[in-house]
Design a protein around this motif. Structure first.
Motif, PDB file in Angstrom:
ATOM      1  N   ILE A  86       1.780 -13.780  -1.304  1.00  0.00           N
ATOM      2  CA  ILE A  86       2.135 -13.432  -2.724  1.00  0.00           C
ATOM      3  C   ILE A  86       0.766 -13.419  -3.339  1.00  0.00           C
ATOM      4  O   ILE A  86       0.068 -14.302  -3.108  1.00  0.00           O
ATOM      5  N   ALA A  87       1.052 -12.607  -4.440  1.00  0.00           N
ATOM      6  CA  ALA A  87      -0.177 -12.692  -5.328  1.00  0.00           C
ATOM      7  C   ALA A  87       0.266 -12.497  -6.890  1.00  0.00           C
ATOM      8  O   ALA A  87       1.498 -11.554  -6.777  1.00  0.00           O
ATOM      9  N   PHE A  88      -0.381 -12.896  -7.728  1.00  0.00           N
ATOM     10  CA  PHE A  88       0.110 -12.129  -9.066  1.00  0.00           C
ATOM     11  C   PHE A  88      -0.965 -11.746 -10.001  1.00  0.00           C
ATOM     12  O   PHE A  88      -2.229 -12.332 -10.052  1.00  0.00           O
ATOM     13  N   ASN A  89      -0.650 -10.617 -10.633  1.00  0.00           N
ATOM     14  CA  ASN A  89      -1.858  -9.986 -11.512  1.00  0.00           C
ATOM     15  C   ASN A  89      -1.284 -10.068 -13.001  1.00  0.00           C
ATOM     16  O   ASN A  89      -0.328  -9.482 -13.272  1.00  0.00           O
ATOM     17  N   ARG A  90      -1.815 -11.148 -13.698  1.00  0.00           N
ATOM     18  CA  ARG A  90      -1.396 -11.661 -14.695  1.00  0.00           C
ATOM     19  C   ARG A  90      -1.496 -10.478 -16.019  1.00  0.00           C
ATOM     20  O   ARG A  90      -0.915 -10.380 -16.889  1.00  0.00           O
ATOM     21  N   SER A  91      -2.727  -9.535 -15.790  1.00  0.00           N
ATOM     22  CA  SER A  91      -2.904  -8.894 -16.974  1.00  0.00           C
ATOM     23  C   SER A  91      -1.844  -7.525 -16.819  1.00  0.00           C
ATOM     24  O   SER A  91      -1.509  -6.937 -17.857  1.00  0.00           O
ATOM     25  N   GLU A  92      -1.292  -7.256 -15.865  1.00  0.00           N
ATOM     26  CA  GLU A  92      -0.264  -6.337 -15.539  1.00  0.00           C
ATOM     27  C   GLU A  92       1.172  -6.777 -15.534  1.00  0.00           C
ATOM     28  O   GLU A  92       2.121  -6.139 -15.313  1.00  0.00           O
ATOM     29  N   TYR A  93       1.390  -8.129 -15.344  1.00  0.00           N
ATOM     30  CA  TYR A  93       2.638  -8.693 -15.224  1.00  0.00           C
ATOM     31  C   TYR A  93       3.234  -8.304 -13.846  1.00  0.00           C
ATOM     32  O   TYR A  93       4.521  -8.060 -13.832  1.00  0.00           O
ATOM     33  N   ASN A  94       2.520  -8.053 -12.852  1.00  0.00           N
ATOM     34  CA  ASN A  94       3.105  -7.709 -11.454  1.00  0.00           C
ATOM     35  C   ASN A  94       2.693  -8.735 -10.535  1.00  0.00           C
ATOM     36  O   ASN A  94       1.850  -9.371 -10.456  1.00  0.00           O
ATOM     37  N   ILE A  95       3.737  -8.871  -9.712  1.00  0.00           N
ATOM     38  CA  ILE A  95       3.621  -9.953  -8.378  1.00  0.00           C
ATOM     39  C   ILE A  95       3.746  -8.748  -7.069  1.00  0.00           C
ATOM     40  O   ILE A  95       4.380  -8.066  -7.013  1.00  0.00           O
ATOM     41  N   TYR A  96       2.824  -9.333  -6.358  1.00  0.00           N
ATOM     42  CA  TYR A  96       2.663  -8.428  -5.041  1.00  0.00           C
ATOM     43  C   TYR A  96       3.253  -9.268  -3.917  1.00  0.00           C
ATOM     44  O   TYR A  96       2.853 -10.437  -3.803  1.00  0.00           O
ATOM     45  N   ILE A  97       4.293  -8.970  -3.027  1.00  0.00           N
ATOM     46  CA  ILE A  97       4.499  -9.756  -1.918  1.00  0.00           C
ATOM     47  C   ILE A  97       4.420  -8.989  -0.645  1.00  0.00           C
ATOM     48  O   ILE A  97       4.822  -7.838  -0.629  1.00  0.00           O
ATOM     49  N   ILE A  98       3.691  -9.325   0.221  1.00  0.00           N
ATOM     50  CA  ILE A  98       3.586  -8.814   1.434  1.00  0.00           C
ATOM     51  C   ILE A  98       4.437  -9.481   2.497  1.00  0.00           C
ATOM     52  O   ILE A  98       4.547 -10.905   2.731  1.00  0.00           O
ATOM     53  N   PHE A  99       5.107  -8.650   2.867  1.00  0.00           N
ATOM     54  CA  PHE A  99       6.375  -9.083   3.990  1.00  0.00           C
ATOM     55  C   PHE A  99       5.768  -9.097   5.515  1.00  0.00           C
ATOM     56  O   PHE A  99       4.832  -8.566   5.610  1.00  0.00           O
ATOM     57  N   LEU A 100       6.199 -10.118   6.249  1.00  0.00           N
ATOM     58  CA  LEU A 100       5.517 -10.182   7.632  1.00  0.00           C
ATOM     59  C   LEU A 100       5.882  -8.805   8.476  1.00  0.00           C
ATOM     60  O   LEU A 100       4.895  -8.744   9.077  1.00  0.00           O
ATOM     61  N   TYR A 101       6.561  -7.934   8.087  1.00  0.00           N
ATOM     62  CA  TYR A 101       6.489  -6.767   8.567  1.00  0.00           C
ATOM     63  C   TYR A 101       5.568  -5.613   7.971  1.00  0.00           C
ATOM     64  O   TYR A 101       5.517  -4.526   8.203  1.00  0.00           O
ATOM     65  N   LYS A 102       4.697  -6.215   7.115  1.00  0.00           N
ATOM     66  CA  LYS A 102       3.555  -5.428   6.680  1.00  0.00           C
ATOM     67  C   LYS A 102       3.966  -4.408   5.326  1.00  0.00           C
ATOM     68  O   LYS A 102       2.969  -3.663   5.036  1.00  0.00           O
ATOM     69  N   SER A 103       5.162  -4.532   4.991  1.00  0.00           N
ATOM     70  CA  SER A 103       5.605  -3.710   3.779  1.00  0.00           C
ATOM     71  C   SER A 103       4.978  -4.525   2.456  1.00  0.00           C
ATOM     72  O   SER A 103       4.895  -5.744   2.592  1.00  0.00           O
ATOM     73  N   VAL A 104       4.583  -3.772   1.665  1.00  0.00           N
ATOM     74  CA  VAL A 104       4.311  -4.696   0.269  1.00  0.00           C
ATOM     75  C   VAL A 104       5.121  -3.827  -0.723  1.00  0.00           C
ATOM     76  O   VAL A 104       5.406  -2.927  -0.891  1.00  0.00           O
ATOM     77  N   TYR A 105       5.673  -4.907  -1.500  1.00  0.00           N
ATOM     78  CA  TYR A 105       6.324  -4.599  -2.516  1.00  0.00           C
ATOM     79  C   TYR A 105       5.751  -5.200  -3.824  1.00  0.00           C
ATOM     80  O   TYR A 105       5.096  -6.346  -3.922  1.00  0.00           O
ATOM     81  N   ILE A 106       5.791  -4.564  -5.095  1.00  0.00           N
ATOM     82  CA  ILE A 106       5.299  -4.877  -6.431  1.00  0.00           C
ATOM     83  C   ILE A 106       6.429  -5.008  -7.306  1.00  0.00           C
ATOM     84  O   ILE A 106       7.268  -4.028  -7.385  1.00  0.00           O
ATOM     85  N   TYR A 107       6.491  -6.210  -7.540  1.00  0.00           N
ATOM     86  CA  TYR A 107       7.779  -6.686  -8.838  1.00  0.00           C
ATOM     87  C   TYR A 107       7.159  -6.543 -10.135  1.00  0.00           C
ATOM     88  O   TYR A 107       6.010  -7.258 -10.268  1.00  0.00           O
ATOM     89  N   GLN A 108       7.468  -5.892 -11.024  1.00  0.00           N
ATOM     90  CA  GLN A 108       7.143  -5.738 -12.352  1.00  0.00           C
ATOM     91  C   GLN A 108       7.770  -6.557 -13.431  1.00  0.00           C
ATOM     92  O   GLN A 108       8.929  -7.129 -13.151  1.00  0.00           O
ATOM     93  N   GLU A 109       7.222  -6.593 -14.507  1.00  0.00           N
ATOM     94  CA  GLU A 109       7.636  -7.452 -15.756  1.00  0.00           C
ATOM     95  C   GLU A 109       7.809  -8.962 -15.242  1.00  0.00           C
ATOM     96  O   GLU A 109       8.983  -9.711 -15.492  1.00  0.00           O
ATOM     97  N   PHE A 110       6.952  -9.496 -14.499  1.00  0.00           N
ATOM     98  CA  PHE A 110       6.994 -10.667 -13.905  1.00  0.00           C
ATOM     99  C   PHE A 110       6.140 -11.535 -14.382  1.00  0.00           C
ATOM    100  O   PHE A 110       4.674 -11.495 -14.859  1.00  0.00           O
ATOM    101  N   TYR A 111       6.578 -12.894 -14.946  1.00  0.00           N
ATOM    102  CA  TYR A 111       5.683 -13.636 -15.856  1.00  0.00           C
ATOM    103  C   TYR A 111       4.996 -14.791 -14.970  1.00  0.00           C
ATOM    104  O   TYR A 111       5.555 -15.282 -14.052  1.00  0.00           O
ATOM    105  N   SER A 112       4.033 -15.423 -15.690  1.00  0.00           N
ATOM    106  CA  SER A 112       3.247 -16.431 -14.896  1.00  0.00           C
ATOM    107  C   SER A 112       4.229 -17.668 -14.605  1.00  0.00           C
ATOM    108  O   SER A 112       3.801 -18.166 -13.789  1.00  0.00           O
TER     109      SER A 112
END
Length: 93
Positions: A37-63
């Motif tokens: 997992i990772a978080f981009n504070r300037s864009e309020y996005n969290i990035y989640i890499i799943f074990l099956y290598k799909s990457v999802y970006i969740y938006q409007e996410f706060y620190s």
């Protein structure tokens, strides 16, 4: 740990969470479905890499929520209860 080719592909597309001093960009988590997992504070996005290598970006996410996620004893349970279907998201890769 996360497949380096996935991280490299994300970096070439500009998906590289911001670093704070002495903080890792990607945090490896050990669940049955989530790799990193990772978080981009300037864009309020969290990035989640799943074990099956799909990457999802969740938006409007706060620190604060990201910190709760990091601190949760069960990352998978936290994801299912507090993130999945709670935030706008899109499949990235």
């Amino acid at each position: 740990s996360t497949d380096p080719s996935v991280l490299e592909t994300l970096a070439t597309q500009g998906i590289q969470p911001e670093e704070e001093e002495e903080e890792e960009k990607w945090i490896n988590v050990y669940t049955s479905s989530i790799s990193s997992i990772a978080f981009n504070r300037s864009e309020y996005n969290i990035y989640i890499i799943f074990l099956y290598k799909s990457v999802y970006i969740y938006q409007e996410f706060y620190s604060e929520i990201f910190q709760y996620f990091i601190d949760a004893p069960s990352k998978g349970e936290f994801f299912h209860l507090h993130i999945k279907d709670q935030f706008p998201y899109r499949l990235y890769a």
